[in-house]
Write a protein that holds these residues in place. Sequence first.
Motif, PDB file in Angstrom:
ATOM      1  N   ASP A 181      71.200  36.522  24.849  1.00  0.00           N
ATOM      2  CA  ASP A 181      71.535  35.157  25.287  1.00  0.00           C
ATOM      3  C   ASP A 181      70.246  34.330  25.373  1.00  0.00           C
ATOM      4  OD1 ASP A 181      72.417  32.857  26.450  1.00  0.00           O
ATOM      5  OD2 ASP A 181      73.311  33.815  28.222  1.00  0.00           O
ATOM      6  N   SER A 182      69.997  33.510  24.358  1.00  0.00           N
ATOM      7  CA  SER A 182      68.748  32.752  24.306  1.00  0.00           C
ATOM      8  C   SER A 182      68.620  31.726  25.421  1.00  0.00           C
ATOM      9  CB  SER A 182      68.620  32.048  22.950  1.00  0.00           C
ATOM     10  OG  SER A 182      69.715  31.163  22.746  1.00  0.00           O
ATOM     11  N   THR A 183      69.725  31.367  26.089  1.00  0.00           N
ATOM     12  CA  THR A 183      69.649  30.402  27.188  1.00  0.00           C
ATOM     13  C   THR A 183      68.939  30.993  28.400  1.00  0.00           C
ATOM     14  OG1 THR A 183      71.798  31.039  28.119  1.00  0.00           O
ATOM     15  CG2 THR A 183      71.791  29.323  26.409  1.00  0.00           C
ATOM     16  N   ARG A 184      68.731  32.306  28.412  1.00  0.00           N
ATOM     17  CA  ARG A 184      68.087  32.954  29.559  1.00  0.00           C
ATOM     18  C   ARG A 184      66.617  33.285  29.268  1.00  0.00           C
ATOM     19  NH1 ARG A 184      72.328  37.054  32.379  1.00  0.00           N
ATOM     20  NH2 ARG A 184      70.827  36.733  34.062  1.00  0.00           N
ATOM     21  N   LEU A 185      66.082  32.710  28.197  1.00  0.00           N
ATOM     22  CA  LEU A 185      64.700  32.986  27.815  1.00  0.00           C
ATOM     23  C   LEU A 185      63.720  32.641  28.932  1.00  0.00           C
ATOM     24  CD1 LEU A 185      63.075  32.398  24.361  1.00  0.00           C
ATOM     25  CD2 LEU A 185      61.867  31.664  26.409  1.00  0.00           C
ATOM     26  N   ALA A 186      63.913  31.471  29.565  1.00  0.00           N
ATOM     27  CA  ALA A 186      62.995  31.055  30.635  1.00  0.00           C
ATOM     28  C   ALA A 186      63.047  32.030  31.806  1.00  0.00           C
ATOM     29  CB  ALA A 186      63.343  29.643  31.093  1.00  0.00           C
ATOM     30  N   GLU A 187      64.233  32.539  32.097  1.00  0.00           N
ATOM     31  CA  GLU A 187      64.389  33.507  33.195  1.00  0.00           C
ATOM     32  C   GLU A 187      63.631  34.799  32.872  1.00  0.00           C
ATOM     33  OE1 GLU A 187      68.102  35.762  35.481  1.00  0.00           O
ATOM     34  OE2 GLU A 187      68.494  34.297  33.873  1.00  0.00           O
ATOM     35  N   VAL A 188      63.723  35.242  31.630  1.00  0.00           N
ATOM     36  CA  VAL A 188      63.010  36.448  31.205  1.00  0.00           C
ATOM     37  C   VAL A 188      61.499  36.214  31.242  1.00  0.00           C
ATOM     38  CG1 VAL A 188      62.556  37.966  29.230  1.00  0.00           C
ATOM     39  CG2 VAL A 188      64.908  37.337  29.824  1.00  0.00           C
ATOM     40  N   ALA A 189      61.059  35.035  30.787  1.00  0.00           N
ATOM     41  CA  ALA A 189      59.628  34.712  30.774  1.00  0.00           C
ATOM     42  C   ALA A 189      59.045  34.746  32.176  1.00  0.00           C
ATOM     43  CB  ALA A 189      59.413  33.343  30.137  1.00  0.00           C
ATOM     44  N   ALA A 190      59.781  34.211  33.135  1.00  0.00           N
ATOM     45  CA  ALA A 190      59.290  34.178  34.510  1.00  0.00           C
ATOM     46  C   ALA A 190      59.079  35.584  35.067  1.00  0.00           C
ATOM     47  CB  ALA A 190      60.263  33.399  35.388  1.00  0.00           C
ATOM     48  N   LEU A 191      59.880  36.535  34.589  1.00  0.00           N
ATOM     49  CA  LEU A 191      59.735  37.913  35.053  1.00  0.00           C
ATOM     50  C   LEU A 191      58.609  38.649  34.322  1.00  0.00           C
ATOM     51  CD1 LEU A 191      63.498  38.798  35.263  1.00  0.00           C
ATOM     52  CD2 LEU A 191      61.903  39.017  37.155  1.00  0.00           C
ATOM     53  N   ILE A 192      58.415  38.323  33.056  1.00  0.00           N
ATOM     54  CA  ILE A 192      57.411  39.028  32.260  1.00  0.00           C
ATOM     55  C   ILE A 192      56.007  38.793  32.811  1.00  0.00           C
ATOM     56  CG2 ILE A 192      56.248  38.992  29.999  1.00  0.00           C
ATOM     57  CD1 ILE A 192      58.981  38.774  28.706  1.00  0.00           C
ATOM     58  N   GLU A 193      55.660  37.557  33.113  1.00  0.00           N
ATOM     59  CA  GLU A 193      54.313  37.243  33.606  1.00  0.00           C
ATOM     60  C   GLU A 193      54.415  36.033  34.523  1.00  0.00           C
ATOM     61  OE1 GLU A 193      51.186  38.669  34.372  1.00  0.00           O
ATOM     62  OE2 GLU A 193      51.681  39.480  32.394  1.00  0.00           O
ATOM     63  N   PRO A 194      54.776  36.244  35.799  1.00  0.00           N
ATOM     64  CA  PRO A 194      55.067  35.129  36.706  1.00  0.00           C
ATOM     65  C   PRO A 194      53.897  34.167  36.924  1.00  0.00           C
ATOM     66  CG  PRO A 194      55.352  37.263  37.802  1.00  0.00           C
ATOM     67  CD  PRO A 194      54.963  37.540  36.416  1.00  0.00           C
ATOM     68  N   ASP A 195      52.656  34.679  36.847  1.00  0.00           N
ATOM     69  CA  ASP A 195      51.495  33.834  37.146  1.00  0.00           C
ATOM     70  C   ASP A 195      50.879  33.178  35.905  1.00  0.00           C
ATOM     71  OD1 ASP A 195      51.753  34.542  39.817  1.00  0.00           O
ATOM     72  OD2 ASP A 195      50.505  36.335  39.545  1.00  0.00           O
ATOM     73  N   LYS A 196      51.411  33.473  34.738  1.00  0.00           N
ATOM     74  CA  LYS A 196      50.862  32.912  33.498  1.00  0.00           C
ATOM     75  C   LYS A 196      52.016  32.382  32.650  1.00  0.00           C
ATOM     76  CE  LYS A 196      47.021  36.227  33.575  1.00  0.00           C
ATOM     77  NZ  LYS A 196      46.363  37.353  32.876  1.00  0.00           N
ATOM     78  N   PRO A 197      52.544  31.208  33.014  1.00  0.00           N
ATOM     79  CA  PRO A 197      53.765  30.708  32.361  1.00  0.00           C
ATOM     80  C   PRO A 197      53.615  30.503  30.857  1.00  0.00           C
ATOM     81  CG  PRO A 197      52.758  29.033  33.767  1.00  0.00           C
ATOM     82  CD  PRO A 197      52.071  30.307  34.075  1.00  0.00           C
ATOM     83  N   ALA A 198      52.464  30.034  30.384  1.00  0.00           N
ATOM     84  CA  ALA A 198      52.306  29.792  28.950  1.00  0.00           C
ATOM     85  C   ALA A 198      52.346  31.113  28.174  1.00  0.00           C
ATOM     86  CB  ALA A 198      50.996  29.056  28.689  1.00  0.00           C
ATOM     87  N   LEU A 199      51.592  32.102  28.687  1.00  0.00           N
ATOM     88  CA  LEU A 199      51.600  33.414  28.041  1.00  0.00           C
ATOM     89  C   LEU A 199      52.982  34.043  28.118  1.00  0.00           C
ATOM     90  CD1 LEU A 199      50.124  35.820  26.733  1.00  0.00           C
ATOM     91  CD2 LEU A 199      49.548  36.605  29.062  1.00  0.00           C
ATOM     92  N   ALA A 200      53.627  33.895  29.284  1.00  0.00           N
ATOM     93  CA  ALA A 200      54.945  34.481  29.477  1.00  0.00           C
ATOM     94  C   ALA A 200      55.955  33.906  28.492  1.00  0.00           C
ATOM     95  CB  ALA A 200      55.411  34.253  30.908  1.00  0.00           C
ATOM     96  N   ALA A 201      55.909  32.587  28.290  1.00  0.00           N
ATOM     97  CA  ALA A 201      56.840  31.952  27.358  1.00  0.00           C
ATOM     98  C   ALA A 201      56.619  32.461  25.937  1.00  0.00           C
ATOM     99  CB  ALA A 201      56.669  30.434  27.416  1.00  0.00           C
ATOM    100  N   LYS A 202      55.341  32.645  25.578  1.00  0.00           N
ATOM    101  CA  LYS A 202      55.026  33.134  24.235  1.00  0.00           C
ATOM    102  C   LYS A 202      55.546  34.559  24.025  1.00  0.00           C
ATOM    103  CE  LYS A 202      51.108  33.794  21.093  1.00  0.00           C
ATOM    104  NZ  LYS A 202      49.636  33.658  20.934  1.00  0.00           N
ATOM    105  N   ILE A 203      55.315  35.423  25.034  1.00  0.00           N
ATOM    106  CA  ILE A 203      55.768  36.812  24.914  1.00  0.00           C
ATOM    107  C   ILE A 203      57.289  36.880  24.896  1.00  0.00           C
ATOM    108  CG2 ILE A 203      55.821  39.058  26.061  1.00  0.00           C
ATOM    109  CD1 ILE A 203      53.004  38.465  27.091  1.00  0.00           C
TER     110      ILE A 203
END
Length: 765
Positions: free
Chosen positions: A118-140
Amino acid sequence: MSENFAGTVVVERVLSQLDGGCIFTGRREDGSVLRVKFAGRDTQPLPGDAFEVKGQLSNYRDRFGKVVAQVDSKRMKRTINPGDLLRPWLERLPNIGAVRAQRLVDAFGHDLAAVLADSTRLAEVAALIEPDKPALAAKIAAQVYAAVAAQAGADKVNATEVEFLTFLEKLGIRESRVAGQLWRFMAGVDAVERLRRNPYVPASLMDWKLADRVGLRLLRSADEGTGLHAHPSRLLGALSSAWRELLSDGDTAATPERVEGLLSARGVEPKVTLALAGERGVLRRSGALLRVPGAAWLEDQVSAALLAIERRAPTVALPVGDALEALVHDAESATGLQLTDEQHAAVVTLLDRPVSVLQGGAGVGKTTVMKVLATAWEFAGGDVVMGALAGKAALTLSRGASSPARPRLAYTIARLIGMLQRQHAQEADAERKRPASDVTFTSRTLLVIDEAGMLDTPSLHTLLCLLPEGARVLFAGDEGQLPPVGIGKVFHDLVAEGSRVARLTKVLRQAADSVIPKVSLLVRQGCVPQLDVWNGEAKGVFLVPTAQRDAVQRRLRAQSELMVVAAKRATVADINETESFAIRPASAPTRRLGPLATVAVADPVVMTANRYQDGLFNGLLGVVTTIDGPSIEVLWDGEDEPRALPTEAEGDVELAYAITCHKSQGSSAHAVVVVVEDSRLVTREWLYTAITRGKDLVLLVGDDAALSEAIVRRTERTTGFVVPAAAAQRPDATAALERVNGQGGALHPHGSRSGAQAAGRAPNG
């Protein structure tokens, strides 16, 4: 003093299982080891199971004096934690390591597959991957979703793997190795549905208790109604599990009575199950035996391959009569050797056979015969390639079969298979390159396989399928030793059949300075040798009291090359644990290799599976030379340089401060300590094999009574392998055979039946 305990424990090893409870060792969430003693019914722990345990925590001292934490519990509940199978899958995705994978598992659990679709949950996944580095998290996160989408777009099979692993987790399967086997077997977009339709597929891959638990859950989920325990899927699953147990013992066939006993132990009606299998066309019979289906196909293929070799027109023209005798004498002169009459007759007999078998015990001169025979074959215009399963056996063969004028390299079977595979690939594509060190097999090649009794049926099948047309095979070995680690016993069956065999029986003078061949021969003949208690001697065969085992093996390990051989896996595990704990410096860096071993530099190790693509095989011994982060290097027996251990092979490595006797075959050491246990595994063949591993010194840990009982017991392995008798030999070879037989029956008469052709289970040797 005890304290309250409550937490999750993952089972590593079940120590005891009774109706009123169980004892097992496991690991807590922090990785520490815990011993659990549970008093209660209806709980059967298996390695990999997770339990929520509550009880009183205290210390327990084992028989080695080691103190471990123990929980005495009356409350224990099985738990299923998401992530055991999903986490390794996640770690293969771009830039997702162990920490990030754990965050996603903790957050989404078994809903992870739906979240990543579900691509609509990408931001939610990004926040969990790297909470303190939003730009890196979004890329990953974008890379993760792109990888999942690419898998789904390019191959829907890959996209469904995570769904399949999730499904297995919910069924209670935690072992990633078993899950991987199931996925490889069931892989496809409809894998879950096919597993639902065939709920007992796991029975051929895992312990019956776990497979039955999974199968019954699947049957119930399909709303099959009552009578689940007599469901056809369960009956055939129980039969698959019985085949699996037979194969684990090395058997490829069994009497109906034995199969019925295995089925009864699995809680199904034997005769109903076998009748159903007959109706479904999945029951193979050979005379009075029932054959394991896949193994039966392999055996029939090996038999057909050997017969095909014998039917082909000769590519090397051998002389006959006096000219053949002269050829053998020329080979003797060229090697500087003088054969006995028995050995000379063996060379003549073996040269005459496209498929031939050299049988002989320790110290009878098999290597001498192979050296002269190889020289004679080369004089006749052929070429010789030599091999053995173990690296150390190949090295010994190289030294024994070589001379300054004719150096010969022997290779491991794994290397030979690799060479043949590369040769086939080059023949299909001329632009492919092969290493300069590779041997080229031709229609004039004689392949000599030493220690052939160790070669299991699948390995032999692979080798024979790759040989070029016209090539011949000589198997050399000792039927008195144990059959292979893997399934089957083709060498032993060929010896028992008899028509291709030359036998060496006389222990030669050059072995007279060692008592080991004499003692091993007595054991092989069923006689109990009279042995003194060891008093520090450097050579010979002696007894050691059981209570002195630990002290003796540590003394010898510090002085010389040592091999410790035991029968029970529990004994091997205990010695490995206590010896590694006692020998390693406290500060030594260690590395855990899957579920089987934690190793440090200088630890001896052994392979537990065949990995021919990596040049590794079951029973190969080595020593850890380097641990550098994730990289581990091992110096394997028979090799000159250490090499990196492939990541995929790590789970197939165990410590080898002690090994089972099967694992010791093909290897040797200056000093060998043999633990003579009270076990059905310790047989005449087992003891003979263990004793013949020693070069200078063999110490039998036990007493005269244990030794006597072991020699009475026999090793049994049942196979369905049958190969017809070879065609009659040429007159000159027949005359050599009759001449030696007339002098005392040195060669086995033709026409004897192999164990495979007899009904029931026959002892080897």
